[in-house]
Design a protein around this motif. Structure first.
Motif, PDB file in Angstrom:
ATOM      1  N   VAL A 137       2.456   8.722   7.603  1.00  0.00           N
ATOM      2  CA  VAL A 137       2.498   7.976   6.334  1.00  0.00           C
ATOM      3  C   VAL A 137       2.839   8.974   5.221  1.00  0.00           C
ATOM      4  O   VAL A 137       1.963   9.855   5.144  1.00  0.00           O
ATOM      5  N   PRO A 191       4.018   5.693  -1.179  1.00  0.00           N
ATOM      6  CA  PRO A 191       3.142   4.781  -1.489  1.00  0.00           C
ATOM      7  C   PRO A 191       3.661   3.433  -0.935  1.00  0.00           C
ATOM      8  O   PRO A 191       3.168   2.342  -0.635  1.00  0.00           O
ATOM      9  N   VAL A 213       2.734   2.834   2.592  1.00  0.00           N
ATOM     10  CA  VAL A 213       1.231   2.332   2.518  1.00  0.00           C
ATOM     11  C   VAL A 213       0.946   0.838   2.190  1.00  0.00           C
ATOM     12  O   VAL A 213       0.414   0.070   3.036  1.00  0.00           O
ATOM     13  N   GLY A 240       0.095  -1.905   5.001  1.00  0.00           N
ATOM     14  CA  GLY A 240      -1.043  -2.521   4.720  1.00  0.00           C
ATOM     15  C   GLY A 240      -0.998  -4.138   4.871  1.00  0.00           C
ATOM     16  O   GLY A 240      -1.704  -4.881   5.321  1.00  0.00           O
ATOM     17  N   VAL A 265      -4.814   5.706   9.592  1.00  0.00           N
ATOM     18  CA  VAL A 265      -3.629   6.390   8.795  1.00  0.00           C
ATOM     19  C   VAL A 265      -3.835   7.474   8.460  1.00  0.00           C
ATOM     20  O   VAL A 265      -4.776   8.054   8.228  1.00  0.00           O
ATOM     21  N   LEU A 277      -2.060  11.232   6.706  1.00  0.00           N
ATOM     22  CA  LEU A 277      -1.050  11.345   5.556  1.00  0.00           C
ATOM     23  C   LEU A 277      -0.136  12.564   6.147  1.00  0.00           C
ATOM     24  O   LEU A 277      -0.874  13.486   6.481  1.00  0.00           O
ATOM     25  N   LEU A 335      -2.070   9.090  -2.675  1.00  0.00           N
ATOM     26  CA  LEU A 335      -1.470   8.293  -1.428  1.00  0.00           C
ATOM     27  C   LEU A 335      -2.920   7.908  -0.700  1.00  0.00           C
ATOM     28  O   LEU A 335      -2.998   6.869  -0.003  1.00  0.00           O
ATOM     29  N   VAL A 385      -4.212   4.376   0.313  1.00  0.00           N
ATOM     30  CA  VAL A 385      -4.487   3.779   1.649  1.00  0.00           C
ATOM     31  C   VAL A 385      -5.914   3.224   1.677  1.00  0.00           C
ATOM     32  O   VAL A 385      -6.180   2.025   2.332  1.00  0.00           O
ATOM     33  N   ASN A 397      -6.745  -0.740   0.846  1.00  0.00           N
ATOM     34  CA  ASN A 397      -6.722  -1.734   1.818  1.00  0.00           C
ATOM     35  C   ASN A 397      -7.627  -1.811   3.115  1.00  0.00           C
ATOM     36  O   ASN A 397      -7.960  -0.908   3.711  1.00  0.00           O
ATOM     37  N   LEU A 415      -6.503  -0.837   6.477  1.00  0.00           N
ATOM     38  CA  LEU A 415      -6.169   0.595   6.736  1.00  0.00           C
ATOM     39  C   LEU A 415      -7.327   1.722   6.659  1.00  0.00           C
ATOM     40  O   LEU A 415      -8.087   1.506   5.438  1.00  0.00           O
ATOM     41  N   LEU A 429      -8.212   5.722   6.589  1.00  0.00           N
ATOM     42  CA  LEU A 429      -7.749   6.923   6.246  1.00  0.00           C
ATOM     43  C   LEU A 429      -8.287   7.940   7.346  1.00  0.00           C
ATOM     44  O   LEU A 429      -9.526   8.226   7.199  1.00  0.00           O
TER      45      LEU A 429
END
Ligand SMILES: *Cc1c(COP(=O)(O)O)cnc(C)c1O
Length: 235
Positions: free
Chosen positions: A103, A106, A109, A113, A125, A127, A153, A157, A160, A163, A165
């Motif tokens: 990912v 944006p 993402v 999402g 997710v 990055l 970013l 994430v 949502n 999602l 991180l």
């Protein structure tokens, strides 16, 4: 089939030995590391064989190949997607991936999402960080966000609910010493954890450089060729 089973078992044992030696050298515990076996270009039957001896984390880098394989495999493995993603394919990937390592923008993402919400699935997710420019490497077309863009970013994430991180990922640029690259990623991960304490994953290290990744504090290794065998060149 039996010959393939034995080949995979031997290769996996060899990789485990490398990970064990790297852990010993770094004073780390094997339990701190998750091995993701990257099965791209290899058939679903290989995933089934790997699952027979305990592999639970499987990596793929291309859609729709990944989705077709996920549909064909009945063993209870988790699917890690780690390739470049076109924004309009994100919804489809959200239907089968458990973790997305790649990912980097944006828009992606937002699309992942929406896909996760529509599929009523939770998606971890990571990055993807492009460290090429930081090491004076010309961008080779690999995806990834520059470090300065990660905070925004990450905020996108966590907005949502579907999602989650997980942390960061990188692919070391070809042709340079991967050790400082993986050390830089670990420092970036530490900074991210200051704002997002749950983002503990550091996905780094492949067949050729897993030792450097273990030494630098990686939590996830993505190993393909050393277990499945050399892949034919991409057509
Ligand atoms: C293919 C791939 C790997 C595995 O690479 P090997 O050299 O086969 O171990 C790891 N990460 C990503 C993003 C990949 O595409």
């Amino acid at each position: 089939m039996t010959a393939r089973l034995e080949e995979l078992r031997a290769n996996l044992a060899e990789v485990e030995q490398r990970i064990g030696a790297a852990c010993a050298a770094a004073g780390r515990d094997r339990d701190e590391l998750t091995l993701v076996v990257v099965t791209k270009t290899y058939p679903a039957s290989d995933v089934e064989l790997l699952a027979e001896f305990g592999v639970t984390e499987v990596g793929e880098n291309r859609h729709p190949e990944a989705g077709e394989k996920a549909a064909d495999v009945s063993a209870p493995v988790r699917w890690h997607f780690m390739g470049g993603i076109q924004t309009n394919k994100a919804g489809a990937i959200a239907r089968y991936a458990d973790v997305v390592h790649s990912v980097d923008r944006p828009k992606l993402v937002a699309s992942l999402g929406r896909g996760a919400v529509a599929a009523e699935r939770d998606l971890e997710v990571l990055l993807q960080v492009d460290l090429g420019p930081a090491f004076e490497q010309a961008s080779d077309g690999r995806s990834g966000a520059v470090p300065d863009d990660l905070a925004a970013l990450a905020d996108a994430v966590v907005e949502n609910d579907r999602l989650h991180l997980g942390g960061v990922m990188t692919v070391a640029p070809l042709g340079i010493d991967p050790a400082p690259v993986f050390e830089r990623l670990a420092a970036i991960a530490e900074r991210l954890r200051a704002d997002h304490p749950g983002a503990t994953t550091i996905s780094a290290g492949m067949s050729g450089d897993l030792e450097a990744a273990v030494a630098a504090g990686a939590t996830h290794l993505r190993v393909g060729r050393a277990i499945l065998g050399e892949r034919p060149p991409l057509g």
